[in-house]
Design a protein around this motif. Structure first.
Motif, mmCIF file in Angstrom:
data_model
loop_
_atom_site.group_PDB
_atom_site.id
_atom_site.type_symbol
_atom_site.label_atom_id
_atom_site.label_comp_id
_atom_site.label_asym_id
_atom_site.label_seq_id
_atom_site.Cartn_x
_atom_site.Cartn_y
_atom_site.Cartn_z
ATOM 1 N N ASN A 156 22.444 54.745 105.849
ATOM 2 C CA ASN A 156 23.366 55.781 105.369
ATOM 3 C C ASN A 156 24.444 55.987 106.421
ATOM 4 O OD1 ASN A 156 21.895 57.136 107.295
ATOM 5 N ND2 ASN A 156 21.089 58.695 105.921
ATOM 6 N N TYR A 157 25.616 56.367 105.956
ATOM 7 C CA TYR A 157 26.761 56.425 106.860
ATOM 8 C C TYR A 157 27.790 57.418 106.333
ATOM 9 C CZ TYR A 157 29.008 53.500 103.309
ATOM 10 O OH TYR A 157 29.523 53.019 102.136
ATOM 11 N N THR A 158 28.704 57.778 107.205
ATOM 12 C CA THR A 158 29.870 58.562 106.810
ATOM 13 C C THR A 158 31.110 57.717 107.053
ATOM 14 O OG1 THR A 158 30.002 59.550 109.022
ATOM 15 C CG2 THR A 158 28.781 60.770 107.344
ATOM 16 N N VAL A 159 32.195 58.106 106.434
ATOM 17 C CA VAL A 159 33.465 57.386 106.576
ATOM 18 C C VAL A 159 34.476 58.316 107.226
ATOM 19 C CG1 VAL A 159 35.324 56.196 105.362
ATOM 20 C CG2 VAL A 159 32.976 55.984 104.545
ATOM 21 N N GLY A 160 35.120 57.834 108.266
ATOM 22 C CA GLY A 160 36.119 58.627 108.969
ATOM 23 C C GLY A 160 37.455 58.642 108.245
ATOM 24 N N ASN A 161 38.405 59.372 108.822
ATOM 25 C CA ASN A 161 39.744 59.459 108.230
ATOM 26 C C ASN A 161 40.455 58.115 108.207
ATOM 27 O OD1 ASN A 161 39.475 62.232 107.853
ATOM 28 N ND2 ASN A 161 40.221 62.692 109.930
ATOM 29 N N PHE A 213 24.940 67.175 93.622
ATOM 30 C CA PHE A 213 24.802 67.852 94.897
ATOM 31 C C PHE A 213 25.896 67.396 95.846
ATOM 32 C CE2 PHE A 213 20.063 67.616 93.828
ATOM 33 C CZ PHE A 213 20.150 68.784 93.093
ATOM 34 N N SER A 214 26.359 68.295 96.650
ATOM 35 C CA SER A 214 27.369 67.929 97.641
ATOM 36 C C SER A 214 26.710 67.162 98.768
ATOM 37 C CB SER A 214 28.037 69.192 98.185
ATOM 38 O OG SER A 214 27.082 70.034 98.801
ATOM 39 N N GLY A 215 27.414 66.197 99.277
ATOM 40 C CA GLY A 215 26.879 65.390 100.368
ATOM 41 C C GLY A 215 27.925 64.414 100.853
ATOM 42 N N ASN A 216 27.956 64.183 102.178
ATOM 43 C CA ASN A 216 28.975 63.322 102.768
ATOM 44 C C ASN A 216 28.470 61.920 103.036
ATOM 45 O OD1 ASN A 216 30.852 65.482 102.883
ATOM 46 N ND2 ASN A 216 29.846 66.256 104.747
ATOM 47 N N TYR A 217 27.174 61.699 102.862
ATOM 48 C CA TYR A 217 26.613 60.400 103.189
ATOM 49 C C TYR A 217 26.738 59.421 102.029
ATOM 50 C CZ TYR A 217 24.536 61.796 107.640
ATOM 51 O OH TYR A 217 24.347 62.208 108.937
ATOM 52 N N GLY A 229 29.075 46.894 98.779
ATOM 53 C CA GLY A 229 30.003 48.014 98.847
ATOM 54 C C GLY A 229 31.357 47.647 99.424
ATOM 55 N N LYS A 230 32.151 48.660 99.688
ATOM 56 C CA LYS A 230 33.516 48.459 100.192
ATOM 57 C C LYS A 230 33.550 47.840 101.579
ATOM 58 C CE LYS A 230 35.445 52.344 97.569
ATOM 59 N NZ LYS A 230 36.165 53.639 97.667
ATOM 60 N N HIS A 231 32.458 48.001 102.306
ATOM 61 C CA HIS A 231 32.438 47.516 103.697
ATOM 62 C C HIS A 231 31.616 46.235 103.841
ATOM 63 C CE1 HIS A 231 34.274 51.309 105.086
ATOM 64 N NE2 HIS A 231 33.525 51.862 104.135
ATOM 65 N N GLN A 232 31.436 45.517 102.757
ATOM 66 C CA GLN A 232 30.649 44.279 102.781
ATOM 67 C C GLN A 232 31.213 43.295 103.798
ATOM 68 O OE1 GLN A 232 30.334 42.430 98.959
ATOM 69 N NE2 GLN A 232 29.097 40.725 99.672
#
Length: 391
Positions: A111-116, A36-40, A79-82
């Motif tokens: 849950n979160y999104t990542v900016g540019n 499924f598509s999802g940005n979170y 994760g990457k932001h540990q």
């Protein structure tokens, strides 16, 4: 070369090929699936400090629109932001009966999104982290079954892991690919049952009879589910999860009615397999004690054994389904919903079909397994020294 042509090696080889083929096929589907598509994205975090908390206003709230909030500082744990630190605000409404309230030191899932720029933004509280307690509970179960059942317990744990793997990693990807859910479920559950029975009891006539009896019960449950599901015009979209799945996965063209029927098969599998193995083991012991027993007497004894087993097993299966719908029953009682309304709701209809289709498959498993076991005794097959090879 001849030893590899023996029945035990041939049987195990065929089952092994089936298992390997199913795993390879499902992993191919899994790798090609976009999902499924999802940005979170999700990450675990620890609650370091609560900077604001006015939950006390909910205790004396006079309107359902009253909203309290918590603000707290967190540290990302994986994760990457540990190691990164953020602040979160969580709003809690008075009308919300499922309130997620955190305390300092709690572990939470965000849950979160990542900016540019690659940084986390739009962070929200998703759930309390509970997995470590679940793992501890599972550990207690594993230790208990190994301590009480010994080697059989170890085999039971291994087969339980295998069953979970076959359902989650093999069957579900196949169904998600759009394949016929009922056919896929029958094939995968039959292969799974065969492996489970052979690992626990070894390759023998009673194991073969148990596998064939299990297959018969699964097929009967599936046929009953299809007949009455179609007659009642169920859609298979009978709960919040199914509705969500139908919405987010509408481009996948899944047949949710057949998925419901697959769930019926899986729900009945354990009980059907248990009945088959129990009956075959009891009949095998009877033959060991009385080798000259004739077929008619053996079938009669098997039926007596089966009736004792089925007297409680059908209740067990029905009560298991009833327990799953217990909150729904309480809601009906509280709202004083009439019988006519209840019995014609699709959710209730699906649950009834679920319970009784599985139970009918379970009931017919008994005589079919008894018949198979009684007839297998006349066959001469060398299973490599198993106790029932002369059955």
């Amino acid at each position: 070369m001849k030893k590899f042509l023996k029945p035990q090696y041939a049987t195990l080889g065929v089952i092994g090929i089936f298992v390997l083929g199913l795993i390879i096929y499902s992993f191919t589907l899994n790798n090609n699936s976009k999902g499924f598509s999802g940005n979170y994205a999700f990450a675990k975090a620890s609650v370091d400090k609560i900077t604001f908390d006015n939950l006390y206003i909910l205790k004396n709230a006079k309107t359902s629109s009253t909203t309290a909030k918590q603000e707290f500082e967190i540290t990302i744990l994986d994760g990457k932001h540990q190691g990164e630190k953020y602040k979160i605000r969580n709003s809690i409404e008075a009308v919300d009966v499922r309130r997620i309230v955190v305390s300092e030191g709690d572990e939470i899932l965000v849950n979160y999104t990542v900016g540019n720029d690659g940084k986390m933004n739009s962070i929200h509280l998703y759930e309390i982290v509970r997995d470590k307690y679940i793992f501890f509970l599972i550990c207690i179960f594993v230790v208990s079954i190994v301590f009480i059942c010994g080697k059989k317990g170890i085999k039971s744990v291994l087969t339980l892991i295998f069953t979970g793997f076959m359902i989650l990693k093999v069957l579900m990807p196949i169904i998600m690919s759009g394949a016929n859910a009922i056919l896929a479920t029958i094939v995968v559950t039959t292969v799974t049952a065969a492996v489970v029975i052979l690992v626990i009891n070894g390759l023998s006539k009673k194991s073969i009879a148990a596998v064939l009896g299990t297959l018969s019960g699964i097929v009967i449950a599936a046929v009953i589910a299809v007949i009455f599901g179609n007659a009642c015009k169920v859609t298979g979209i009978t709960g919040n999860e199914a509705e969500t799945m139908a919405y987010v996965g509408k481009s996948m063209n899944l047949d949710y009615k057949y998925i419901l029927f697959s769930a019926i098969i899986i729900g009945a599998l354990g009980a059907i397999m248990d009945v088959s193995v129990s009956i075959c083991s009891a009949m095998n012991e009877l033959i060991e004690v009385k080798p000259n027993i004739d077929k008619k007497e053996l079938i009669k004894a098997g039926m007596n054994i089966g009736k004792d087993i089925m007297a409680t097993m059908t209740n067990t299966l029905i009560l298991a389904y009833a327990g799953g719908a217990f909150n729904l029953f309480l809601l009906f009682i509280a709202e004083r919903v009439t019988y006519t309304e209840i019995i014609n709701m699709e959710t209730i209809t699906a649950d009834i079909i679920n319970a009784f289709a599985g139970s009918i498959g379970l009931l017919w498993t008994m005589p079919i397994t008894i018949f198979i076991m009684a007839n297998l005794r006349s066959l001469t097959i060398n299973f490599g020294g198993h106790r029932d090879e002369k059955v």
